[in-house]
Design an enzyme around this catalytic site. Structure first.
Site, PDB file in Angstrom:
ATOM      1  CB  SER A   7      34.044   5.247 -17.776  1.00  0.00           C
ATOM      2  OG  SER A   7      35.197   6.050 -17.661  1.00  0.00           O
ATOM      3  CB  SER A   8      36.066   7.297 -13.023  1.00  0.00           C
ATOM      4  OG  SER A   8      36.032   6.096 -12.290  1.00  0.00           O
ATOM      5  NE  ARG A   9      39.998   9.145 -18.579  1.00  0.00           N
ATOM      6  CZ  ARG A   9      40.778   8.148 -18.190  1.00  0.00           C
ATOM      7  NH1 ARG A   9      40.286   6.951 -18.068  1.00  0.00           N
ATOM      8  NH2 ARG A   9      42.051   8.354 -17.913  1.00  0.00           N
ATOM      9  CG  MET A  30      43.277   4.317 -10.740  1.00  0.00           C
ATOM     10  SD  MET A  30      44.360   5.139 -11.901  1.00  0.00           S
ATOM     11  CE  MET A  30      43.255   5.473 -13.240  1.00  0.00           C
ATOM     12  N   GLY A  31      39.576   5.048  -7.646  1.00  0.00           N
ATOM     13  CA  GLY A  31      38.546   5.865  -6.998  1.00  0.00           C
ATOM     14  C   GLY A  31      37.509   6.381  -7.969  1.00  0.00           C
ATOM     15  CG  HIS A  69      34.808   1.223  -9.437  1.00  0.00           C
ATOM     16  ND1 HIS A  69      34.504   2.499  -9.827  1.00  0.00           N
ATOM     17  CD2 HIS A  69      35.998   0.935 -10.006  1.00  0.00           C
ATOM     18  CE1 HIS A  69      35.476   2.976 -10.592  1.00  0.00           C
ATOM     19  NE2 HIS A  69      36.391   2.049 -10.718  1.00  0.00           N
ATOM     20  CD  GLN A 113      43.660  -1.994 -16.086  1.00  0.00           C
ATOM     21  OE1 GLN A 113      44.275  -0.949 -16.087  1.00  0.00           O
ATOM     22  NE2 GLN A 113      42.561  -2.154 -15.365  1.00  0.00           N
ATOM     23  CG  ASP A 157      39.707  -0.379 -18.194  1.00  0.00           C
ATOM     24  OD1 ASP A 157      39.913   0.568 -18.953  1.00  0.00           O
ATOM     25  OD2 ASP A 157      39.049  -0.269 -17.143  1.00  0.00           O
ATOM     26  CD  GLN A 177      47.008   3.515 -14.165  1.00  0.00           C
ATOM     27  OE1 GLN A 177      47.357   2.863 -13.189  1.00  0.00           O
ATOM     28  NE2 GLN A 177      45.871   3.271 -14.801  1.00  0.00           N
TER      29      GLN A 177
HETATM   30  O1  PAF Z   1      41.714   0.113 -13.942  1.00  0.00           O
HETATM   31  C1  PAF Z   1      42.147   0.898 -13.078  1.00  0.00           C
HETATM   32  O2  PAF Z   1      41.404   1.559 -12.370  1.00  0.00           O
HETATM   33  C2  PAF Z   1      43.649   1.048 -12.901  1.00  0.00           C
HETATM   34  O3  PAF Z   1      44.308   0.906 -14.111  1.00  0.00           O
HETATM   35  C3  PAF Z   1      44.242   0.087 -11.850  1.00  0.00           C
HETATM   36  C4  PAF Z   1      44.085  -1.363 -12.270  1.00  0.00           C
HETATM   37  C5  PAF Z   1      43.583   0.316 -10.503  1.00  0.00           C
HETATM   38  C6  PAF Z   1      45.743   0.358 -11.686  1.00  0.00           C
HETATM   39  O4  PAF Z   1      45.978   1.667 -11.300  1.00  0.00           O
END
Ligand code: PAF
Length: 298
Positions: A203-205, A48-49, A55, A171, A168, A79
């Protein structure tokens, strides 16, 4: 380091360094069908950038294990269960593109919301109940939104392998189930959590933490390490009590959940028989920022 590149500069740079950027499904699908005919393997990193070293480690691995690496950047609105979180989610496309070029990512897919959802997608996936534990209790429909977008992206990109960070963890388990259930021909690769030197999981956050919050945030990893250590001598209930007492005694941090679960079923473990089955997962608020982390007990 700050980058002041405009999208125009970037388009020029991406041409020089051969990273192609696709904004539409039809264009990337055309590219992929041409390359699939040449039997080229595709490693895919959906994001999600607001890219960080975590990443980039996924991109590096996807590049090392495949002929080409495709990254997607799409902040998936469905989401997010919290409108404010969606609005505040960091968006730095120019900076992300600069980072992707620097690590020689081959392709970026950066669609708009209209491109991905020309009409609302109300598909409901049965995720075998895996979506109901932990995150699922606090983020209603979150994993259904993840399943919708990940399945769409897999259908567009047709990757051989897709790379996800183990931070995650739930996920990852949900996506592995989705892929199995729908016989999607992609290998899901789980990649280790990347941490700052002080232990805070990337984390991006994290970028949204204040100085004071950032200073306290490494406590999340410290308490997980302590929980793992205690698992050798103490009961699950004792560990849970220790975690909630110590977290709640800290300023600025509020515990949302701490669970010790089976790695495959995500069901709560009442008594630890085999460390290799166990993972401890945590979600906390540091100020207003919600952070998650986990630790394997093995
Ligand atoms: O983990 C993430 O960044 C998001 O949940 C994903 C897997 C790109 C789906 O939007």
């Amino acid at each position: 380091m700050r980058h002041n590149l405009t999208l125009q500069d970037i388009s020029r740079l991406s041409f020089i360094f051969y990273m192609q950027i696709f904004y539409t499904i039809s264009k990337i699908k055309k590219y992929i069908s041409e390359h699939k005919n040449k039997k080229i393997s595709i490693g895919f990193v959906p994001t999600m950038g607001a890219l960080h070293k975590g990443h980039i480690s996924l991109i590096d691995r996807a590049k090392a294990e495949n002929d080409i690496c495709i990254c997607s950047i799409f902040v998936n609105p469905i989401q997010f269960n919290n409108k404010e979180d969606l609005l505040n989610y960091p968006r730095h496309l120019e900076n992300d593109i600069t980072q992707l070029i620097a690590v020689n990512c081959d392709i970026l897919f950066a669609p708009s919301e209209k491109e991905m959802y020309p009409v609302p997608d109300n598909t409901i996936y049965n995720l075998g109940g895996l979506d109901k534990f932990m995150e699922g209790k606090f983020r209603l429909n979150h994993f259904n939104g993840v399943a919708v977008i990940v399945k769409k992206l897999f259908e567009i990109v047709e990757p051989n392998r897709a790379y996800f960070g183990a931070k995650d963890f739930q996920q990852l388990v949900v996506i592995k189930y989705l892929v199995k259930k729908y016989s999607i021909p992609v290998e899901i690769i789980s990649c280790n959590i990347v941490r700052e030197d002080d232990g805070l999981a990337l984390s991006s956050r994290n970028a949204r933490l204040t100085k004071e919050e950032r200073a306290i945030a490494p406590f999340i990893h410290q308490i997980l390490l302590k929980a793992k250590e205690k698992s050798r001598t103490n009961s699950v209930n004792e560990i849970k009590n220790m975690v909630s007492e110590e977290i709640n005694a800290k300023p600025l941090i509020k515990l949302e959940y701490f669970e010790i679960v089976n790695k495959s079923t995500l069901e709560n473990i009442e008594k630890i028989d085999d460390f290799s089955d166990c993972i401890a997962c945590i979600a906390v608020f540091v100020g207003n920022i919600r952070l998650i982390d986990n630790i394997n007990f093995l």
